[in-house]
Design a protein around this motif. Structure first.
Motif, PDB file in Angstrom:
ATOM      1  N   PHE A   1     -36.264 -12.802  33.898  1.00  0.00           N
ATOM      2  CA  PHE A   1     -36.858 -13.481  32.747  1.00  0.00           C
ATOM      3  C   PHE A   1     -35.870 -13.485  31.578  1.00  0.00           C
ATOM      4  O   PHE A   1     -35.747 -14.482  30.853  1.00  0.00           O
TER       5      PHE A   1
ATOM      6  N   ARG B   1     -32.632 -13.514  31.822  1.00  0.00           N
ATOM      7  CA  ARG B   1     -31.603 -14.534  32.107  1.00  0.00           C
ATOM      8  C   ARG B   1     -32.152 -15.929  31.878  1.00  0.00           C
ATOM      9  O   ARG B   1     -31.464 -16.823  31.391  1.00  0.00           O
ATOM     10  N   TYR B   2     -33.432 -16.089  32.225  1.00  0.00           N
ATOM     11  CA  TYR B   2     -34.106 -17.385  32.036  1.00  0.00           C
ATOM     12  C   TYR B   2     -34.137 -17.741  30.547  1.00  0.00           C
ATOM     13  O   TYR B   2     -33.837 -18.881  30.156  1.00  0.00           O
TER      14      TYR B   2
ATOM     15  N   ALA C   1     -32.103 -16.534  28.303  1.00  0.00           N
ATOM     16  CA  ALA C   1     -30.710 -16.663  27.833  1.00  0.00           C
ATOM     17  C   ALA C   1     -30.191 -18.078  28.037  1.00  0.00           C
ATOM     18  O   ALA C   1     -29.332 -18.541  27.282  1.00  0.00           O
ATOM     19  N   ARG C   2     -30.723 -18.765  29.049  1.00  0.00           N
ATOM     20  CA  ARG C   2     -30.260 -20.129  29.303  1.00  0.00           C
ATOM     21  C   ARG C   2     -30.573 -21.053  28.131  1.00  0.00           C
ATOM     22  O   ARG C   2     -29.926 -22.068  27.945  1.00  0.00           O
TER      23      ARG C   2
ATOM     24  N   VAL D   1     -30.241 -20.318  25.056  1.00  0.00           N
ATOM     25  CA  VAL D   1     -29.373 -20.044  23.909  1.00  0.00           C
ATOM     26  C   VAL D   1     -28.103 -20.890  24.036  1.00  0.00           C
ATOM     27  O   VAL D   1     -27.441 -20.862  25.068  1.00  0.00           O
ATOM     28  N   PRO D   2     -27.739 -21.648  22.988  1.00  0.00           N
ATOM     29  CA  PRO D   2     -26.513 -22.448  23.065  1.00  0.00           C
ATOM     30  C   PRO D   2     -25.278 -21.559  23.272  1.00  0.00           C
ATOM     31  O   PRO D   2     -25.261 -20.396  22.856  1.00  0.00           O
ATOM     32  N   ASN D   3     -24.241 -22.150  23.878  1.00  0.00           N
ATOM     33  CA  ASN D   3     -23.020 -21.397  24.202  1.00  0.00           C
ATOM     34  C   ASN D   3     -22.448 -20.637  23.007  1.00  0.00           C
ATOM     35  O   ASN D   3     -22.019 -19.495  23.131  1.00  0.00           O
TER      36      ASN D   3
ATOM     37  N   PHE E   1     -24.382 -17.500  22.378  1.00  0.00           N
ATOM     38  CA  PHE E   1     -24.796 -16.798  23.596  1.00  0.00           C
ATOM     39  C   PHE E   1     -24.436 -15.300  23.596  1.00  0.00           C
ATOM     40  O   PHE E   1     -25.295 -14.432  23.717  1.00  0.00           O
TER      41      PHE E   1
ATOM     42  N   LEU F   1     -27.179 -12.361  23.173  1.00  0.00           N
ATOM     43  CA  LEU F   1     -27.483 -11.517  24.349  1.00  0.00           C
ATOM     44  C   LEU F   1     -27.197 -10.051  24.061  1.00  0.00           C
ATOM     45  O   LEU F   1     -27.969  -9.171  24.466  1.00  0.00           O
TER      46      LEU F   1
ATOM     47  N   PHE G   1     -39.238 -18.402  37.351  1.00  0.00           N
ATOM     48  CA  PHE G   1     -38.123 -18.285  36.418  1.00  0.00           C
ATOM     49  C   PHE G   1     -36.825 -18.718  37.091  1.00  0.00           C
ATOM     50  O   PHE G   1     -35.766 -18.123  36.876  1.00  0.00           O
TER      51      PHE G   1
ATOM     52  N   ARG H   1     -25.572 -11.270  36.680  1.00  0.00           N
ATOM     53  CA  ARG H   1     -24.646 -12.211  36.037  1.00  0.00           C
ATOM     54  C   ARG H   1     -25.394 -13.367  35.347  1.00  0.00           C
ATOM     55  O   ARG H   1     -26.526 -13.685  35.682  1.00  0.00           O
ATOM     56  N   HIS H   2     -24.723 -13.934  34.337  1.00  0.00           N
ATOM     57  CA  HIS H   2     -25.220 -15.147  33.691  1.00  0.00           C
ATOM     58  C   HIS H   2     -24.261 -16.264  34.048  1.00  0.00           C
ATOM     59  O   HIS H   2     -23.078 -16.014  34.308  1.00  0.00           O
ATOM     60  N   GLU H   3     -24.769 -17.485  34.045  1.00  0.00           N
ATOM     61  CA  GLU H   3     -23.893 -18.619  34.358  1.00  0.00           C
ATOM     62  C   GLU H   3     -23.938 -19.594  33.196  1.00  0.00           C
ATOM     63  O   GLU H   3     -25.029 -19.902  32.698  1.00  0.00           O
ATOM     64  N   ARG H   4     -22.783 -20.033  32.710  1.00  0.00           N
ATOM     65  CA  ARG H   4     -22.721 -20.944  31.567  1.00  0.00           C
ATOM     66  C   ARG H   4     -21.829 -22.133  31.899  1.00  0.00           C
ATOM     67  O   ARG H   4     -20.823 -21.987  32.614  1.00  0.00           O
ATOM     68  N   HIS H   5     -22.168 -23.282  31.350  1.00  0.00           N
ATOM     69  CA  HIS H   5     -21.360 -24.487  31.529  1.00  0.00           C
ATOM     70  C   HIS H   5     -20.723 -24.845  30.183  1.00  0.00           C
ATOM     71  O   HIS H   5     -21.408 -24.856  29.164  1.00  0.00           O
ATOM     72  N   TYR H   6     -19.432 -25.127  30.214  1.00  0.00           N
ATOM     73  CA  TYR H   6     -18.707 -25.493  28.983  1.00  0.00           C
ATOM     74  C   TYR H   6     -18.035 -26.849  29.177  1.00  0.00           C
ATOM     75  O   TYR H   6     -17.552 -27.159  30.285  1.00  0.00           O
TER      76      TYR H   6
ATOM     77  N   GLU I   1     -14.438 -26.995  24.457  1.00  0.00           N
ATOM     78  CA  GLU I   1     -15.433 -26.099  23.840  1.00  0.00           C
ATOM     79  C   GLU I   1     -14.893 -24.669  23.794  1.00  0.00           C
ATOM     80  O   GLU I   1     -14.238 -24.216  24.741  1.00  0.00           O
TER      81      GLU I   1
ATOM     82  N   PHE J   1     -22.055  -8.828  31.384  1.00  0.00           N
ATOM     83  CA  PHE J   1     -22.066  -8.029  30.148  1.00  0.00           C
ATOM     84  C   PHE J   1     -21.735  -6.556  30.408  1.00  0.00           C
ATOM     85  O   PHE J   1     -22.048  -6.019  31.465  1.00  0.00           O
TER      86      PHE J   1
END
Lengths: 374, 158
Positions: free
Chosen positions: A181, A183-184, A186-187, A189-191, A194, A198, B4, B37-42, B46, B115
């Protein structure tokens, strides 16, 4: 290096907003207490069961297996305890009015005796008829409470019991899906914000965990000391009284006074005509409170909430005024959560560099999605 | 039930396998890391993090490229261009020191973020997995140090 403003805490405006939001939330929460209190108990159960689950994970169980096992055993123990306690509780409920009045009468007799003893030594008090006036007022109010409100409140509490079953259910999902939840969320939140956001969320989790685990440890220590002391004094049901008063202490200030009053009433009723026992119970209470303040609390809760004492007291009074006893109980945990969210939003949103990075990212996205439209 | 956004294990494990930091982990250990882990797209251009930011997480490139840049006040110098499988911001796993350089997406990219708080938790719950990651990190830092020494020798500083 990019120039950055110095890190600051929330400003006065942010603090006003934090207090206002907390007060509003308390006002709203009192209307959905049937959900808020089980949620709070679920949260406490989650933080208490979390170390057990982690140990199982360390032993080789998967997260889901460890959660099932932990909550399963916890629910089983809860069922056994309820099955054992329910017949006793039901028997007590039938006679709750008589019991309440008996203990109240015991407490009043002690108060009356004490005031008359003081009157015999002070002419001023004797002339003012303090003993008669105070006893009459308290007897009237207490009698009305025991006759009209006490049975209603106890039956109300019994009617709430099913909603408390939500507690273990919520704890199960917190344990199983808490990280997912997070992580969900956190998605969303804008880069640009972030990493900072977090990190602060991790801090919230760490602080809340430390607070609730500390609270449970403190309750166990308090209950043990009080039960042992009351057993030494010779009071009936010392363990029940110890646990009850330690749990009542969760309600700041008023809880301790109420707990002390209950113990004194029981002492005065069990040993009528022996005020030394009741004074001994008061002495024990004061001793445990002192031990709490100087030894147990720094060892367990510490300064996990990191709030200014003035803000704490102000919020407790506001909570009590807005939402009664529930407000007193919820004021500090709620203020803790709103404070961290408020400070996070205030710090992150007021950082010009982060805002500029976010604007830059939005401009890049706009350019990317409109490239073929020009 | 997908709740989720429950992880699609086989698809999600693939990018993790390519990351050097996790290359020595077994499939079971990777699943543990996957949950953290978290995954982010840039988008290209950026900023991932700025020089001087408080480092809280390590980044690994799943897809795309990331530039490591340093601004000396007058001009911006590119220190490295990193590709898929490579990691950056690794010192954040060890301490809270400020970021030594800026990281900026060189192309549209997908990053895996891990993190320090989660790594500390991993040390408690899965010490073997955490040790493998720490060993990979130590090797990576050793290689960086050797690279820096070689560069310094060539420049005549050593």
């Amino acid at each position: 290096m990019t120039p950055r403003p110095a890190h600051r805490g929330a400003g006065p405006l942010a603090w006003c907003a934090i207090l206002l939001v907390t007060t509003l939330a308390l006002y709203l929460f009192q209307h959905v207490l049937w959900l808020v209190l089980p949620f709070l108990f679920g949260l406490i159960a989650y933080y208490c069961l979390y170390p057990v689950m982690q140990r199982l994970v360390f032993a080789g169980f998967s997260q889901t297996q460890a959660t099932n096992l932990t909550v399963g055993v916890f629910a089983l123990l809860l069922c056994i305890a309820t099955a054992l306690m329910l017949p006793r509780f039901a028997a007590q409920v039938v006679g709750i009015q008589d019991t309440g009045q008996r203990y109240l009468q015991g407490g009043l007799t002690l108060l009356d005796d004490t005031l008359r003893a003081l009157e015999s030594r002070s002419r001023l008090m004797r002339d003012a008829h303090v003993a008669d006036t105070v006893s009459a007022h308290i007897a009237e109010a207490g009698d009305r409470f025991a006759r009209e409100e006490l049975p209603e409140r106890v039956l109300g509490l019994a009617a709430w019991m099913p909603s408390f079953l939500l507690g273990p259910f919520l704890a199960y999902f917190f344990l199983r899906d808490g990280a997912r939840f997070q992580r969900y969320l956190a998605r969303a939140v804008p880069n640009a914000f972030f990493e900072r956001t977090l990190h602060l969320l991790y801090e919230v989790d760490r602080t809340t965990r430390a607070y609730f685990q500390g609270l449970i440890k403190l309750t166990v220590i308090d209950a043990t000391f009080l039960a042992f002391g009351l057993w030494l004094i010779g009071l009936s049901s010392p363990l029940t009284l110890g646990v009850l008063t330690a749990v009542l202490a969760w309600v700041p200030y008023i809880g301790s006074i109420l707990g002390c009053a209950v113990v004194v009433m029981v002492a005065a009723t069990d040993f009528p005509g022996t005020p030394a026992i009741a004074y001994g119970a008061v002495g024990l209470f004061v001793l445990v409170r002192l031990l709490d303040d100087f030894i147990f609390m720094p060892m367990t809760i510490g300064r996990s909430l990191k709030m200014h004492p003035l803000v704490t007291v102000l919020m407790i009074f506001l909570g009590g005024a807005v939402a009664g006893v529930a407000g007193l109980l919820l004021a500090l945990p709620l203020l803790g959560v709103v404070m961290v969210i408020g400070e996070t939003v205030s710090r992150v949103a007021s950082d010009p560099r982060l805002r500029a990075r976010h604007a830059h990212a939005r401009a890049l996205l706009q350019a990317a999605v409109t490239r073929d439209l020009v | 039930m997908r709740f989720f956004g429950r992880d699609d294990l086989s698809a999600d494990l693939q990018p993790l396998r390519k990351i050097r930091l996790f290359s020595t982990l077994t499939a079971r250990e990777l699943k543990v890391v996957l949950a953290l882990r978290h995954e982010r797209h840039y988008l290209a251009g950026e900023i991932v993090f700025d020089e001087g930011d408080e480092g809280q997480a390590i980044y690994a490139i799943a897809d795309g490229e990331v530039e490591i840049l340093r601004n000396d006040g007058e001009r911006t110098q590119r220190l490295a261009l990193l590709g898929p499988g490579e990691i950056f911001g690794e010192l954040a796993l060890l301490d809270q020191a400020p970021r030594a350089a800026q990281a900026r997406a060189g192309s549209d990219c997908r990053l895996v973020v891990f993190f320090r708080a989660d790594f500390m938790g991993l040390l408690e719950t899965h010490p073997k997995t955490a040790s493998k990651i720490a060993l990979s990190l130590a090797r990576h830092l050793g290689a960086r140090l050797r690279q820096a020494n070689t560069g310094a020798r060539q420049d005549g500083h050593l």
